[in-house]
Design a protein around this motif. Structure first.
Motif, PDB file in Angstrom:
ATOM      1  N   ARG A   1       0.760  -1.140  -0.012  1.00  0.00           N
ATOM      2  CA  ARG A   1      -0.068  -0.002   0.035  1.00  0.00           C
ATOM      3  C   ARG A   1       0.644   1.381   0.170  1.00  0.00           C
ATOM      4  N   PHE A   2       1.883   1.312   0.634  1.00  0.00           N
ATOM      5  CA  PHE A   2       2.699   2.472   0.953  1.00  0.00           C
ATOM      6  C   PHE A   2       4.124   2.463   0.240  1.00  0.00           C
ATOM      7  N   ALA A   3       4.073   1.431  -1.017  1.00  0.00           N
ATOM      8  CA  ALA A   3       5.224   1.561  -1.807  1.00  0.00           C
ATOM      9  C   ALA A   3       5.423   2.494  -2.803  1.00  0.00           C
ATOM     10  N   GLY A   4       6.480   3.405  -2.554  1.00  0.00           N
ATOM     11  CA  GLY A   4       6.506   4.634  -3.297  1.00  0.00           C
ATOM     12  C   GLY A   4       5.674   5.870  -3.155  1.00  0.00           C
ATOM     13  N   TYR A   5       4.556   5.610  -2.781  1.00  0.00           N
ATOM     14  CA  TYR A   5       3.473   6.774  -2.572  1.00  0.00           C
ATOM     15  C   TYR A   5       2.399   6.173  -2.103  1.00  0.00           C
ATOM     16  N   TYR A   6       1.347   6.811  -1.424  1.00  0.00           N
ATOM     17  CA  TYR A   6       0.245   6.243  -0.600  1.00  0.00           C
ATOM     18  C   TYR A   6      -0.732   6.042  -1.870  1.00  0.00           C
ATOM     19  N   GLY A   7      -1.362   4.947  -1.214  1.00  0.00           N
ATOM     20  CA  GLY A   7      -2.771   4.460  -2.320  1.00  0.00           C
ATOM     21  C   GLY A   7      -2.179   3.643  -3.596  1.00  0.00           C
ATOM     22  N   GLY A   8      -2.982   3.712  -4.573  1.00  0.00           N
ATOM     23  CA  GLY A   8      -2.866   3.120  -5.795  1.00  0.00           C
ATOM     24  C   GLY A   8      -3.326   1.906  -5.787  1.00  0.00           C
ATOM     25  N   VAL A   9      -3.517   1.204  -6.847  1.00  0.00           N
ATOM     26  CA  VAL A   9      -4.286  -0.026  -7.126  1.00  0.00           C
ATOM     27  C   VAL A   9      -3.258  -1.179  -7.997  1.00  0.00           C
ATOM     28  N   HIS A  10      -3.827  -2.368  -8.201  1.00  0.00           N
ATOM     29  CA  HIS A  10      -3.021  -3.144  -9.174  1.00  0.00           C
ATOM     30  C   HIS A  10      -3.984  -3.952 -10.023  1.00  0.00           C
ATOM     31  N   PRO A  11      -4.647  -3.247 -10.828  1.00  0.00           N
ATOM     32  CA  PRO A  11      -5.588  -3.746 -11.911  1.00  0.00           C
ATOM     33  C   PRO A  11      -4.616  -4.783 -12.775  1.00  0.00           C
ATOM     34  N   SER A  12      -5.244  -5.798 -13.045  1.00  0.00           N
ATOM     35  CA  SER A  12      -4.896  -6.647 -14.210  1.00  0.00           C
ATOM     36  C   SER A  12      -4.137  -6.075 -15.377  1.00  0.00           C
ATOM     37  N   GLU A  13      -2.977  -6.368 -15.709  1.00  0.00           N
ATOM     38  CA  GLU A  13      -2.115  -5.561 -16.361  1.00  0.00           C
ATOM     39  C   GLU A  13      -2.712  -6.098 -18.199  1.00  0.00           C
ATOM     40  N   ARG A  14      -2.767  -7.250 -18.410  1.00  0.00           N
ATOM     41  CA  ARG A  14      -3.606  -7.722 -19.839  1.00  0.00           C
ATOM     42  C   ARG A  14      -2.603  -7.120 -20.900  1.00  0.00           C
TER      43      ARG A  14
END
Length: 654
Positions: free
Chosen positions: A223-236
């Motif tokens: 969650r805090f890798a590099g910056y707050y928040g963000g998501v991990h959508p399927s890259e495809r």
């Protein structure tokens, strides 16, 4: 719906004992989560304040805080929240919120509520804090550090004596919880009080050890890798990342929009019937924040008229050119002087005249970026391409590496930066390996590999991750000594200097599960989107959504007869979205993933009520519209469309 937030105010007798020797109290109540979101005016601290007043206590103030367990946001709020003279803080929340406040507060913190034992989650934030819902909270005794979850042995009466150098003997990577408890109590002047406490007896019949599951544990680390928040959508990205670039066949007609950049539309300088050549300027910049436009083909101007704009959904002025198929170059298209012989002002003029703008989607004129009027330490070259499906920048990295380095060197020279940093996400190992080899002899250029996370490519996120700097609210990257540019943009800078070629074409990905033959193409500006899709075999079926750009920030196209533009990095054809919007349940996920540390759930409610000023007061203008909130929303609320409506209304306010 059921209220899943399982805590309640302690009983009167327990509160009376807790209040006995304390005064000058500040009260903080969590607004709760996982409950039906009916009103912004949540229950307040009044019940506890009434009890405290009955015992003759002075209340220095109170506050209601959304998602109290969100450590990042709560710590910021605490800085200005607690009045001077406050001696004790009482918190009404589950165990996660109490621990979070205790971590950030400078005075003793006490739990005014009991967290109830049940199977499920406490709190919404994917925080390092945990609550095992033991229903016999020890936080008031231990200074806000939980001995149940922070101590590997869950000891409740003191340390075992096995710690070495402050580390737990069971888990050497973990700090001894009881050393932290003793240190905190000593700083608060409460250590003697603790030592005089009776022995604590624990009722194991109430314990639920598996409240927070393994999924949350793994997500916390990211969650805090590099910056707050963000998501991990399927890259495809597998549809097209392995496919080499192909030049798209010469279009018979191009429709070149005058609005392909941020700022004022360009002004046409040609007339119907004029013969034009490749690279010839057909429109002048209409101001400082604007950019000229050039012909991508040789042929005849057949119309100058409003045409449908892909990303605006309305008609804007465009120059329509019928190609003669000869690709005759305009006389001014010729190499400039060597980079070593060019001055910064000459480079800026070349970039401006070439009509180069940000090609990652924003379209900000690059010549303006190259005149920051502030000292610049680094050029950050964004090779993340964090949007799912798109692979255009990946292919540019692999097939135009030398041009990228040349363009980066030109930008470094122009702004007198100390260094250039090429940032590539770790899902592109081939590009990382190639670029590292290419810069081996460059003293002032480095490659940084970033862990894949969306929206890493956004300027502010990239700067926070790589440079550890926060762009101030309303500020620009130059305010923190950085200029950010896109991979394709820098390649265009190289073309303008080395070949004298304006920005007339770009690399774009045509992909998605509904495209028969995905690929990466060099496409001339003004090429018809439908022609591109037809060339790729068309759609696999009729149940399809087409977007210009990626699935997260792309623009849905209701009409495919629109032209490719300078910022068109891809066309995707994907499944239609069949989900239906439901009521917000205040789960807080949108708050947890928002990289700008905002609270999107309120924007949706306020937009529905047309409370535009309230949206402004909650900093909606800081939203970068990355759609992380919309992606994670369990109720499938179209948050970004509501946010855009609010922004438009605010801009129209006097």
């Amino acid at each position: 719906m059921e209220n899943y937030t399982k805590y309640k105010l302690k009983g009167n007798d327990e509160l009376a004992a807790l209040l006995a020797d304390k005064d000058k109290l500040f009260v903080i109540a969590c607004n709760k989560c996982f409950k039906e979101f009916e009103t912004i005016d949540e229950p307040d601290c009044g019940e506890f304040e009434k009890i405290a007043a009955e015992h003759g206590k002075t209340i220095t103030g109170s506050a209601k805080v959304d998602f109290l367990c969100n450590k990042t946001q709560t710590e910021k709020k605490l800085q200005d929240m607690i009045p001077e003279g406050t001696e004790h803080i009482f918190v009404i929340s589950c165990g996660l919120g109490i621990q979070t406040v205790a971590d950030g507060a400078k005075v003793p913190v006490y739990a005014a509520s009991n967290t109830l034992n049940y199977t499920g989650h406490h709190g919404m934030a994917l925080t390092k804090k945990r609550c095992d819902a033991c229903a016999q909270c020890y936080l008031n005794i231990t200074g806000g550090v939980c001995p149940i979850v922070d101590c590997s042995k869950s000891l409740v009466n003191g340390q075992c004596g096995g710690a070495k150098n402050g580390k737990c003997e069971v888990d050497p990577d973990k700090d001894c919880a009881w050393e932290k408890i003793n240190s905190k109590l000593e700083k608060q002047g409460r250590l003697e009080e603790f030592l005089n406490q009776p022995v604590q007896l624990r009722d194991y019949s109430k314990v639920n050890f598996n409240v927070i599951n393994e999924y949350v544990k793994s997500i916390r680390e990211e969650r805090f890798a590099g910056y707050y928040g963000g998501v991990h959508p399927s890259e495809r990205k597998g549809f097209s990342e392995h496919i080499a670039l192909e030049r798209f066949p010469e279009p018979k007609t191009v429709v070149i929009s005058m609005s392909q950049h941020l700022g004022a539309p360009a002004n046409p300088i040609v007339q119907v019937g004029d013969t034009v050549k490749v690279g010839q300027k057909i429109a002048e910049a209409a101001g400082f924040i604007s950019a000229p436009v050039h012909s991508s083909v040789s042929g005849t101007v057949v119309a100058i008229e409003p045409r449908l704009h892909a990303t605006r959904g309305s008609e804007v002025m465009a120059v329509v050119i019928e190609s003669d198929g000869k690709n005759t170059l305009y006389e001014s298209v010729k190499p400039n002087k060597d980079l070593e012989d060019l001055t910064p002002d000459e480079i800026i003029e070349i970039v401006r005249e070439a009509g180069i703008v940000g090609m990652g989607g924003a379209g900000f004129p690059t010549s303006v970026k190259l005149k920051p009027n502030k000292p610049i330490e680094a050029i950050l070259l964004n090779g993340c391409e964090c949007e799912p499906l798109l692979t255009a920048d990946h292919r540019v990295l692999l097939e135009f590496a030398d041009d990228i380095i040349y363009g980066l060197k030109a930008m470094i020279k122009t702004v007198d930066a100390q260094k250039g940093i090429i940032v590539i996400e770790d899902n592109k190992p081939d590009a990382v390996e190639l670029m590292e080899a290419k810069i081996a002899d460059c003293d002032n250029i480095e490659v940084v590999v970033a862990k894949t996370k969306y929206p890493q490519g956004a300027e502010k996120m990239l700067i926070k991750h790589i440079m550890g700097r926060q762009v101030p609210r309303g500020g620009l990257p130059a305010d923190v000594g950085v200029v950010v540019s896109n991979i394709s943009t820098v390649k265009a800078v190289s073309d303008a200097i080395q070949k004298g070629m304006p920005l007339i074409e770009r690399v774009a990905t045509i992909t998605g599960e509904k495209i028969k033959k995905p690929g990466n193409y060099i496409v001339k500006i003004g090429t018809n989107v439908k022609e591109l899709i037809d060339y790729c075999g068309g759609f696999t079926d009729d149940d399809v959504m087409v977007k210009m750009g990626g699935p997260m920030m792309g623009f849905a196209l209701s009409d495919l007869n629109v032209p490719m533009m300078k910022g068109s990095n891809g066309i995707i054809a994907i499944d239609t979205d069949q989900t239906q919007e439901m009521s917000c349940i205040k789960c807080g996920r949108c708050v947890d993933v928002c990289p700008m540390e905002l609270a999107p759930l309120y924007y949706a409610k306020l937009a529905d009520e047309q409370k535009w000023q309230d949206m402004r007061d909650r900093d909606v203008m800081d939203c970068i519209e990355c759609r992380s909130c919309e992606y994670i929303c369990s109720s499938k609320i179209p948050l970004v469309s509501k946010i855009k409506a609010g922004k438009n209304a605010i801009r129209e306010m006097k």
